[in-house]
Structure formats: C-alpha cells, structure tokens
Design a protein around this motif. Structure first.
Motif, PDB file in Angstrom:
ATOM      1  N   THR A   1      49.066  37.321  39.512  1.00 34.75           N
ATOM      2  CA  THR A   1      48.859  36.430  38.373  1.00 34.75           C
ATOM      3  C   THR A   1      47.738  35.440  38.650  1.00 34.75           C
ATOM      4  OG1 THR A   1      51.181  36.611  37.790  1.00 34.75           O
ATOM      5  CG2 THR A   1      49.974  34.763  36.846  1.00 34.75           C
ATOM      6  N   PHE A   2      47.742  34.898  39.876  1.00 33.27           N
ATOM      7  CA  PHE A   2      46.716  33.915  40.215  1.00 33.27           C
ATOM      8  C   PHE A   2      45.317  34.511  40.155  1.00 33.27           C
ATOM      9  CE2 PHE A   2      43.915  32.067  43.436  1.00 33.27           C
ATOM     10  CZ  PHE A   2      43.855  30.759  42.975  1.00 33.27           C
ATOM     11  N   LEU A   3      45.161  35.703  40.767  1.00 30.34           N
ATOM     12  CA  LEU A   3      43.827  36.283  40.854  1.00 30.34           C
ATOM     13  C   LEU A   3      43.309  36.770  39.522  1.00 30.34           C
ATOM     14  CD1 LEU A   3      43.999  38.157  44.257  1.00 30.34           C
ATOM     15  CD2 LEU A   3      42.777  36.063  43.723  1.00 30.34           C
ATOM     16  N   ARG A   4      44.187  36.974  38.559  1.00 31.51           N
ATOM     17  CA  ARG A   4      43.724  37.391  37.240  1.00 31.51           C
ATOM     18  C   ARG A   4      42.956  36.264  36.547  1.00 31.51           C
ATOM     19  NH1 ARG A   4      48.538  40.706  37.124  1.00 31.51           N
ATOM     20  NH2 ARG A   4      47.926  42.854  36.715  1.00 31.51           N
ATOM     21  N   THR A   5      43.159  35.024  36.968  1.00 35.62           N
ATOM     22  CA  THR A   5      42.509  33.903  36.287  1.00 35.62           C
ATOM     23  C   THR A   5      41.596  33.106  37.192  1.00 35.62           C
ATOM     24  OG1 THR A   5      44.397  32.474  36.751  1.00 35.62           O
ATOM     25  CG2 THR A   5      44.391  33.652  34.644  1.00 35.62           C
ATOM     26  N   ALA A   6      41.677  33.330  38.498  1.00 31.92           N
ATOM     27  CA  ALA A   6      40.955  32.443  39.405  1.00 31.92           C
ATOM     28  C   ALA A   6      39.533  32.913  39.649  1.00 31.92           C
ATOM     29  CB  ALA A   6      41.684  32.353  40.740  1.00 31.92           C
TER      30      ALA A   6
ATOM     31  N   TRP B   1      27.012  39.680  28.691  1.00 27.39           N
ATOM     32  CA  TRP B   1      27.319  40.273  27.401  1.00 27.39           C
ATOM     33  C   TRP B   1      28.415  39.479  26.704  1.00 27.39           C
ATOM     34  CZ3 TRP B   1      24.220  44.043  25.709  1.00 27.39           C
ATOM     35  CH2 TRP B   1      23.470  44.717  26.670  1.00 27.39           C
ATOM     36  N   PRO B   2      28.377  39.377  25.368  1.00 25.76           N
ATOM     37  CA  PRO B   2      29.410  38.636  24.643  1.00 25.76           C
ATOM     38  C   PRO B   2      30.729  39.383  24.602  1.00 25.76           C
ATOM     39  CG  PRO B   2      27.951  39.712  23.084  1.00 25.76           C
ATOM     40  CD  PRO B   2      27.367  39.940  24.463  1.00 25.76           C
ATOM     41  N   GLU B   3      31.782  38.665  24.252  1.00 24.44           N
ATOM     42  CA  GLU B   3      33.103  39.235  24.018  1.00 24.44           C
ATOM     43  C   GLU B   3      33.733  39.877  25.254  1.00 24.44           C
ATOM     44  OE1 GLU B   3      34.306  38.431  21.210  1.00 24.44           O
ATOM     45  OE2 GLU B   3      32.403  37.740  20.440  1.00 24.44           O
ATOM     46  N   ALA B   4      33.266  39.512  26.456  1.00 26.50           N
ATOM     47  CA  ALA B   4      33.893  40.062  27.649  1.00 26.50           C
ATOM     48  C   ALA B   4      35.298  39.497  27.797  1.00 26.50           C
ATOM     49  CB  ALA B   4      33.059  39.731  28.883  1.00 26.50           C
ATOM     50  N   MET B   5      36.229  40.346  28.242  1.00 24.34           N
ATOM     51  CA  MET B   5      37.621  39.940  28.371  1.00 24.34           C
ATOM     52  C   MET B   5      37.834  39.009  29.552  1.00 24.34           C
ATOM     53  SD  MET B   5      39.297  43.661  27.700  1.00 24.34           S
ATOM     54  CE  MET B   5      40.848  43.183  28.461  1.00 24.34           C
ATOM     55  N   GLY B   6      37.015  39.126  30.563  1.00 25.25           N
ATOM     56  CA  GLY B   6      37.179  38.314  31.754  1.00 25.25           C
ATOM     57  C   GLY B   6      37.712  39.127  32.913  1.00 25.25           C
ATOM     58  N   TYR B   7      37.354  38.690  34.117  1.00 28.00           N
ATOM     59  CA  TYR B   7      37.783  39.383  35.329  1.00 28.00           C
ATOM     60  C   TYR B   7      39.288  39.293  35.507  1.00 28.00           C
ATOM     61  CZ  TYR B   7      32.873  38.986  36.846  1.00 28.00           C
ATOM     62  OH  TYR B   7      31.521  39.069  36.955  1.00 28.00           O
TER      63      TYR B   7
ATOM     64  N   VAL C   1      33.534  54.052  36.172  1.00 27.44           N
ATOM     65  CA  VAL C   1      32.735  53.132  35.375  1.00 27.44           C
ATOM     66  C   VAL C   1      33.545  51.872  35.116  1.00 27.44           C
ATOM     67  CG1 VAL C   1      33.449  54.240  33.202  1.00 27.44           C
ATOM     68  CG2 VAL C   1      31.351  52.855  33.267  1.00 27.44           C
ATOM     69  N   ILE C   2      32.886  50.715  35.231  1.00 29.55           N
ATOM     70  CA  ILE C   2      33.472  49.439  34.846  1.00 29.55           C
ATOM     71  C   ILE C   2      32.623  48.903  33.699  1.00 29.55           C
ATOM     72  CG2 ILE C   2      34.104  47.104  35.556  1.00 29.55           C
ATOM     73  CD1 ILE C   2      34.282  48.074  38.423  1.00 29.55           C
ATOM     74  N   THR C   3      33.236  48.746  32.552  1.00 32.26           N
ATOM     75  CA  THR C   3      32.494  48.385  31.350  1.00 32.26           C
ATOM     76  C   THR C   3      32.336  46.869  31.231  1.00 32.26           C
ATOM     77  OG1 THR C   3      34.431  48.196  29.938  1.00 32.26           O
ATOM     78  CG2 THR C   3      33.487  50.405  30.215  1.00 32.26           C
ATOM     79  N   PRO C   4      31.425  46.401  30.367  1.00 25.82           N
ATOM     80  CA  PRO C   4      31.259  44.954  30.163  1.00 25.82           C
ATOM     81  C   PRO C   4      32.488  44.262  29.588  1.00 25.82           C
ATOM     82  CG  PRO C   4      29.288  46.109  29.461  1.00 25.82           C
ATOM     83  CD  PRO C   4      30.338  47.156  29.717  1.00 25.82           C
ATOM     84  N   ASP C   5      33.418  45.027  28.977  1.00 21.36           N
ATOM     85  CA  ASP C   5      34.659  44.400  28.531  1.00 21.36           C
ATOM     86  C   ASP C   5      35.767  44.603  29.558  1.00 21.36           C
ATOM     87  OD1 ASP C   5      34.921  47.087  28.083  1.00 21.36           O
ATOM     88  OD2 ASP C   5      35.645  46.911  26.027  1.00 21.36           O
ATOM     89  N   ASP C   6      35.341  44.867  30.814  1.00 26.20           N
ATOM     90  CA  ASP C   6      36.235  44.850  31.969  1.00 26.20           C
ATOM     91  C   ASP C   6      37.322  45.912  31.928  1.00 26.20           C
ATOM     92  OD1 ASP C   6      34.988  42.533  33.331  1.00 26.20           O
ATOM     93  OD2 ASP C   6      35.659  41.482  31.541  1.00 26.20           O
ATOM     94  N   VAL C   7      36.928  47.122  31.557  1.00 22.38           N
ATOM     95  CA  VAL C   7      37.794  48.285  31.642  1.00 22.38           C
ATOM     96  C   VAL C   7      37.243  49.198  32.728  1.00 22.38           C
ATOM     97  CG1 VAL C   7      38.585  50.379  30.455  1.00 22.38           C
ATOM     98  CG2 VAL C   7      38.528  48.194  29.243  1.00 22.38           C
ATOM     99  N   VAL C   8      38.117  49.705  33.591  1.00 21.90           N
ATOM    100  CA  VAL C   8      37.708  50.627  34.644  1.00 21.90           C
ATOM    101  C   VAL C   8      38.342  51.984  34.374  1.00 21.90           C
ATOM    102  CG1 VAL C   8      39.577  49.848  36.164  1.00 21.90           C
ATOM    103  CG2 VAL C   8      37.606  51.049  37.135  1.00 21.90           C
TER     104      VAL C   8
END
Length: 384
Positions: free
Chosen positions: A5-10, A25-31, A323-330
């Motif tokens: 949980t911590f690493l999803r936001t840190a 890129w815009p609209e990225a979900m975040g790491y 592939v890892i996309t700009p909207d953070d899908v692998v």
C-alpha cells in the motif's frame, strides 16, 4: 500501512507521498504500473521462429551467432547483449554488444538499407570483456559497458569509421548501461552489483567524454543529492564504497532517458525505477510485488517508443518483452518459446520506430554460440 500500500503512493527518496505518471503525458494513472490488457491485444500462437506476438506483427532472424550474416562475409558474435539503432542516410545501423569473458567481448553492427535489408556487417570494438549493455549518445556514438569488476566504458563508432576509445573518466566499476540526458548534459550509469550505485557522468565539455566528474546518487534523511566520487578508478576502494549515504540499488541493469526522466531496472528486486531529473526525485515505476499476476520478471534491458511506451526485456521469467504504457499498464508484447536457457536483451527501435530489434543471448542451444538476433515489424502505435 503495509509495504504494498505504501509503495503504491510513495515517491521513494523525497520524504513525501506523491503519485505521478511516469512520463509527461496527460492522464497518467500514477506509479507503479499494474497488470492489464496490452494495447496490442493478446499474444498469438508462436510463429515459425518460435515467437508469440500480437496480431499483425511478424518476426524474422537477422543474424545468428557463429554464423555468417547473410549477404556479408561477417561472422556474427556470440552472446549478443545490449544494442541500439542509429540513422545512416536512408537506412540505419543496429549495434550489438558481445557479453564474452577474457577479452573476447566487443561490439558488432548490422547495416540496413531503407527497406530493411541487411547490406553490411562489421565489428566496431574487440578485445574487451563482458560487454553487457550500454547506451547511445546524441552525437551518434555507442557507449559499450564492461560488466566486470572495475570495468570500463568504451565509446564506439556505430558506422565503423572511427576507432573505439576507452573513457577512463567515466569510472571503473561493474558497468551495465548508460543513458544520455542532453537537457542536463550528463550521462547516467547503472552498476550491476547487489549493493550498487546509480551514477551520472558530468563531462567537462558536452560531447566530449574524455574528462569530467563521476557522481553517485546519495540519500540523506529522505533528500536526494549527487556527490562526486573521489576516485573514479575504483582502486583499491570500489566506487560504490567511497561516498557516505550512497543510495543503494540491487543489481542495476537497463537504462533509458526521455522527457526529464531516466528509467532504469534492478534485477535483484524486479523493479523499474524512474529518476525525475527535473524535481530530483525517484519513484518505483514497476515492482512485480505490487501487482497481481505480474507479467514482467527478471527485468533487464529497457528502451522506449516515441509514443511513450517502455519496452523491458526479461532475463528469465517467461522470456518476454513487456510493454509499460503511459497510463501505467504492464503487459506482454512478445514471448520467445523453446529457449528457457537464454535471456532477451538488446531491445531497440529503428529510427522510424516501426521495427524492433532484440537478441536471445543463448538461443535454442542455451550456449553463447547459439545467440539469435531478431527483428519484429508490425503496427506499432504512433499515438495514444
């Protein structure tokens, strides 16, 4: 709060909790990136080369280790590893390292015409040891890195005209990969040690790597900074042991820069990191512990497409390029079957971005002399 949980936001190393996308890129979900559907769809059955690809993509073999490259008199090197493409008139050149020990390493090159036909092959560096990964420079040279204790970086000419030059000022350590940052005029460097550093070389003159400062990333009280390495020669004290507070990375591998961010991989914890050079922060862009059914394990070489996608090759895992996309899908992009004793490496796009090159280092035989270098063509996306 548990680790996942911590690493999803840190944002690691900033002392704050911030989520942000791994590109501009815009609209990225975040790491960090999470398992999801590929933008290219599911992998199809293996083709004649034993490669599973999305619909519309095809593969071909362009060179085999220990064999003469078709149409040339050049024998392709064993244990192909890191690679890159360079524009060459209407065609391009693909360079490939040879990860061989005892002075048997070096760099080979394939020259292609505008239609993708191989029209030449040659050696640009020889007599070196365990040339693993590396990186291209903005002035069209290839930095070939020795993955050995107190190894060197060699600057080579992809076009085979100028002799290779050893760049002592870039330090002696277990080099893995390099990535040029033309915005800050530095070269980032990874170290393949379980307690390795993340370095940058600051040339005295941009475009000339003969002199400059080797620095390593450090972290004190959650604040990142760059410190000069007192003795880049690394003897008797290794470079990773010279700076107090150095931020430690577990097995540095591939390295790729774009848009203010240097992405690099660490094999010891199966992570893709994102160093934001603009804000001087670092984040975990991917961690196989932070997603369900992780498709990417054994992270190794990394490259990117102009559209913003990252492509990461596996050393192990399912022998995939993910592939890892700009909207953070692998998701898997390619899978090589029947070669479980090998590893994938040398991922690189041609200048037009419509052909992807990579190698299986030990091929179907599981030996360095059985390496295979491939090309994949198909409808690579040009917009999101």
């Amino acid at each position: 709060m548990d680790r996942r949980t911590f690493l999803r936001t840190a944002v690691v190393g900033t002392g704050t909790s911030v989520a942000f996308g791994f590109t501009l890129w815009p609209e990225a979900m975040g790491y960090p990136a999470r398992t999801g559907p590929s933008p290219y769809g599911a992998l199809q059955s293996a083709d004649v080369n034993g490669i599973m690809l999305p619909q519309g993509f095809t593969s071909r073999v362009v060179a085999r280790s220990s064999q003469t490259v078709p149409g040339t008199n050049h024998v392709w090197h064993s244990a192909p590893d890191g690679g890159a493409c360079f524009a060459n008139g209407t065609g391009w050149v693909y360079v490939s390292n040879a990860e061989l020990s005892s002075g048997a390493g070096g760099v080979g090159a394939l020259r292609f015409d505008s239609n993708g036909n191989v029209i030449g092959a040659y050696t640009t560096l020889s007599g070196t040891t365990r040339n693993c990964a590396g990186g291209e420079t903005p002035w069209n040279t290839w930095l070939s890195c020795e993955e050995t204790d107190r190894g060197y970086v060699f600057e080579t000419d992809p076009f085979g005209v100028k002799p290779a030059v050893r760049r002592d000022a870039m330090g002696r350590f277990k080099h893995e990969a390099a990535a040029a940052d033309p915005d800050r005029k530095v070269i980032y460097l990874t170290e393949d040690e379980s307690n390795g550093g993340f370095y940058r070389f600051v040339p005295t003159t941009w475009g000339d790597l003969s002199a400059g400062r080797l620095q390593v990333l450090k972290e004190v009280n959650g604040v990142l900074s760059w410190a000069n390495v007192p003795d880049p020669d690394g003897g008797p004290t290794r470079t990773r042991s010279q700076v107090s507070g150095m931020k430690v990375f577990n097995g540095g591998e591939g390295c790729y820069y774009r848009n203010g961010t240097c992405f690099f991989t660490t094999k010891g914890d199966n992570r893709v990191w994102a160093y934001n050079a603009v804000t001087n922060t670092i984040a975990i862009a991917y961690d196989d512990n932070l997603t369900s059914n992780p498709p990417l394990t054994g992270v190794d070489n990394i490259t990117g497409a102009a559209v913003g996608d990252l492509y990461v090759a596996e050393d192990g895992g399912n022998m995939e390029i993910c592939v890892i996309t700009p909207d953070d899908v692998v998701a898997p992009f390619a899978r090589v079957t029947g070669q479980s004793s090998s590893e994938l490496c040398g991922v690189a796009f041609n200048p037009a971005g419509n052909r992807l090159y990579f190698s299986s280092q030990r091929g179907t035989s599981g030996t360095s002399s059985g390496g295979i270098t491939y090309e994949v063509t198909g409808p690579f996306r040009t917009s999101l």
